[in-house]
Design a protein around this motif. Structure first.
Motif, short mmCIF file in Angstrom:
data_model
loop_
_atom_site.label_atom_id
_atom_site.label_comp_id
_atom_site.label_asym_id
_atom_site.label_seq_id
_atom_site.Cartn_x
_atom_site.Cartn_y
_atom_site.Cartn_z
N ARG A 77 -5.64 6.52 8.83
CA ARG A 77 -6.19 5.39 8.80
C ARG A 77 -6.26 4.40 7.43
NH1 ARG A 77 -11.39 7.27 12.82
NH2 ARG A 77 -10.28 6.86 14.71
N TRP A 78 -6.30 5.14 6.55
CA TRP A 78 -6.29 4.59 5.25
C TRP A 78 -5.14 3.91 5.13
CZ3 TRP A 78 -8.80 2.41 1.72
CH2 TRP A 78 -8.34 2.04 0.32
N GLU A 79 -4.03 4.67 5.14
CA GLU A 79 -2.60 3.87 5.08
C GLU A 79 -2.45 2.75 5.85
OE1 GLU A 79 -0.06 7.28 5.81
OE2 GLU A 79 -0.37 8.09 3.92
N LYS A 80 -3.14 2.59 7.24
CA LYS A 80 -3.12 1.33 8.12
C LYS A 80 -3.59 0.25 7.48
CE LYS A 80 -2.88 3.60 12.47
NZ LYS A 80 -3.63 3.93 13.84
N VAL A 81 -4.94 0.66 6.74
CA VAL A 81 -5.72 -0.53 6.25
C VAL A 81 -4.98 -0.95 4.99
CG1 VAL A 81 -7.85 -0.79 4.58
CG2 VAL A 81 -7.76 0.41 6.50
N VAL A 82 -4.37 -0.24 3.90
CA VAL A 82 -3.50 -0.40 3.01
C VAL A 82 -2.39 -1.40 3.38
CG1 VAL A 82 -2.25 0.20 1.02
CG2 VAL A 82 -4.32 1.35 1.50
N ALA A 83 -1.76 -0.84 4.43
CA ALA A 83 -0.36 -1.87 4.85
C ALA A 83 -0.94 -3.01 5.31
CB ALA A 83 0.12 -1.11 5.94
N PHE A 84 -1.94 -3.09 6.23
CA PHE A 84 -2.56 -4.61 6.70
C PHE A 84 -2.75 -5.33 5.51
CE2 PHE A 84 -6.05 -7.09 7.76
CZ PHE A 84 -5.43 -7.92 8.89
N LEU A 85 -3.77 -4.96 4.66
CA LEU A 85 -4.16 -6.03 3.48
C LEU A 85 -3.05 -6.17 2.63
CD1 LEU A 85 -7.49 -4.33 2.87
CD2 LEU A 85 -7.21 -6.62 4.15
N SER A 86 -2.25 -4.99 2.28
CA SER A 86 -0.91 -5.39 1.37
C SER A 86 0.06 -6.36 1.82
CB SER A 86 -0.46 -4.19 1.09
OG SER A 86 -1.06 -3.17 0.39
N GLU A 87 0.22 -6.40 3.38
CA GLU A 87 1.07 -7.60 3.70
C GLU A 87 0.35 -8.71 3.77
OE1 GLU A 87 4.27 -8.68 5.45
OE2 GLU A 87 4.27 -6.67 4.83
N LYS A 88 -0.79 -8.66 3.96
CA LYS A 88 -1.53 -9.99 4.35
C LYS A 88 -1.85 -10.88 2.83
CE LYS A 88 -5.31 -11.71 7.07
NZ LYS A 88 -4.71 -12.63 8.10
N VAL A 119 1.71 -3.07 -2.83
CA VAL A 119 0.67 -2.06 -2.49
C VAL A 119 -0.57 -2.37 -2.96
CG1 VAL A 119 -0.25 0.53 -1.99
CG2 VAL A 119 2.30 -0.06 -1.47
N LEU A 120 -1.69 -2.68 -2.45
CA LEU A 120 -3.00 -2.81 -3.18
C LEU A 120 -3.81 -1.48 -3.40
CD1 LEU A 120 -4.29 -5.73 -0.97
CD2 LEU A 120 -3.54 -5.92 -3.18
N ASP A 121 -4.63 -1.47 -4.62
CA ASP A 121 -5.03 -0.28 -4.76
C ASP A 121 -6.80 -0.34 -4.30
OD1 ASP A 121 -6.64 -1.79 -6.59
OD2 ASP A 121 -5.76 -0.88 -8.42
N LEU A 122 -7.44 0.69 -4.47
CA LEU A 122 -8.65 0.65 -3.93
C LEU A 122 -9.59 -0.24 -4.52
CD1 LEU A 122 -10.78 2.23 -2.33
CD2 LEU A 122 -11.37 3.58 -4.30
N ASP A 123 -9.57 -0.72 -5.77
CA ASP A 123 -10.28 -1.66 -6.46
C ASP A 123 -10.03 -3.06 -5.84
OD1 ASP A 123 -11.81 0.07 -7.83
OD2 ASP A 123 -10.77 -0.29 -9.83
N ALA A 124 -8.80 -3.41 -5.40
CA ALA A 124 -8.35 -4.62 -4.97
C ALA A 124 -8.82 -4.92 -3.56
CB ALA A 124 -6.70 -4.67 -4.85
N ILE A 125 -8.90 -3.58 -2.92
CA ILE A 125 -9.24 -3.64 -1.44
C ILE A 125 -10.74 -3.88 -1.44
CG2 ILE A 125 -9.77 -2.10 0.72
CD1 ILE A 125 -6.83 -1.24 0.08
N ILE A 126 -11.70 -3.25 -2.35
CA ILE A 126 -13.08 -3.52 -2.51
C ILE A 126 -13.40 -4.85 -2.64
CG2 ILE A 126 -15.12 -2.71 -3.86
CD1 ILE A 126 -13.99 -0.02 -4.01
N ILE A 138 -14.43 2.37 3.97
CA ILE A 138 -13.54 1.20 4.10
C ILE A 138 -12.82 1.28 5.50
CG2 ILE A 138 -11.24 0.06 3.30
CD1 ILE A 138 -12.25 0.49 0.61
N VAL A 139 -12.38 2.44 5.72
CA VAL A 139 -11.82 2.59 7.21
C VAL A 139 -12.79 2.54 8.28
CG1 VAL A 139 -11.01 4.51 8.74
CG2 VAL A 139 -9.93 4.29 6.36
N ASN A 140 -14.17 2.94 8.07
CA ASN A 140 -14.96 2.46 8.92
C ASN A 140 -15.50 1.12 9.24
OD1 ASN A 140 -15.40 5.18 9.75
ND2 ASN A 140 -17.18 5.88 8.27
N TYR A 141 -15.34 0.50 8.00
CA TYR A 141 -15.48 -0.90 8.12
C TYR A 141 -14.49 -1.69 8.83
CZ TYR A 141 -15.97 -5.90 5.93
OH TYR A 141 -15.86 -7.00 5.59
#
Length: 118
Positions: free
Chosen positions: A10-21, A27-34, A107-110
């Protein structure tokens, strides 16, 4: 499926979604996603932010992400529309790896709650 494997997928799905968008596939890191979650929660998507505001955005995201775990509680929006949270209970002492896992899980739960990933 084990909880760790499910979280990883699920984390990989979140990273892929946000990195693409938001990062043209870089690839975005944890801080960028936060940070991005903080911007989303503030709701001022097209603003330029100063350094201290970026730190505040990350704080907003962390509070929002850890609210379901009982660590923070939303209090109010200030006159500029910034959300404010209060500490309900202190986070337990966590090692760096444990902090990372907790944030990734939150983040995954969010993103599950927002129905962006399954």
């Amino acid at each position: 499926m084990s909880r760790d494997i499910q979280l990883k997928e699920r984390w990989e799905k979140v990273v892929a979604f946000l990195s693409e968008k938001f990062a043209d596939g870089e690839v975005l890191d944890l801080d960028a996603i936060i940070y991005l979650i903080g911007v989303q929660e503030l709701g001022k998507i097209n603003m330029e932010f100063k350094k201290d505001e970026k730190v505040n955005l990350m704080h907003i995201a962390i509070c929002k992400l850890l609210e379901p775990y009982g660590y923070y509680e939303f209090e109010f929006f200030d006159k500029d529309g910034w959300p404010h949270y209060k500490v309900v209970k202190e986070l337990p002492p966590l090692k760096a790896g444990e902090q990372s896992v907790l944030m990734k899980e939150a983040i995954v739960n969010y993103f599950l709650e927002k129905e962006i990933i399954e």
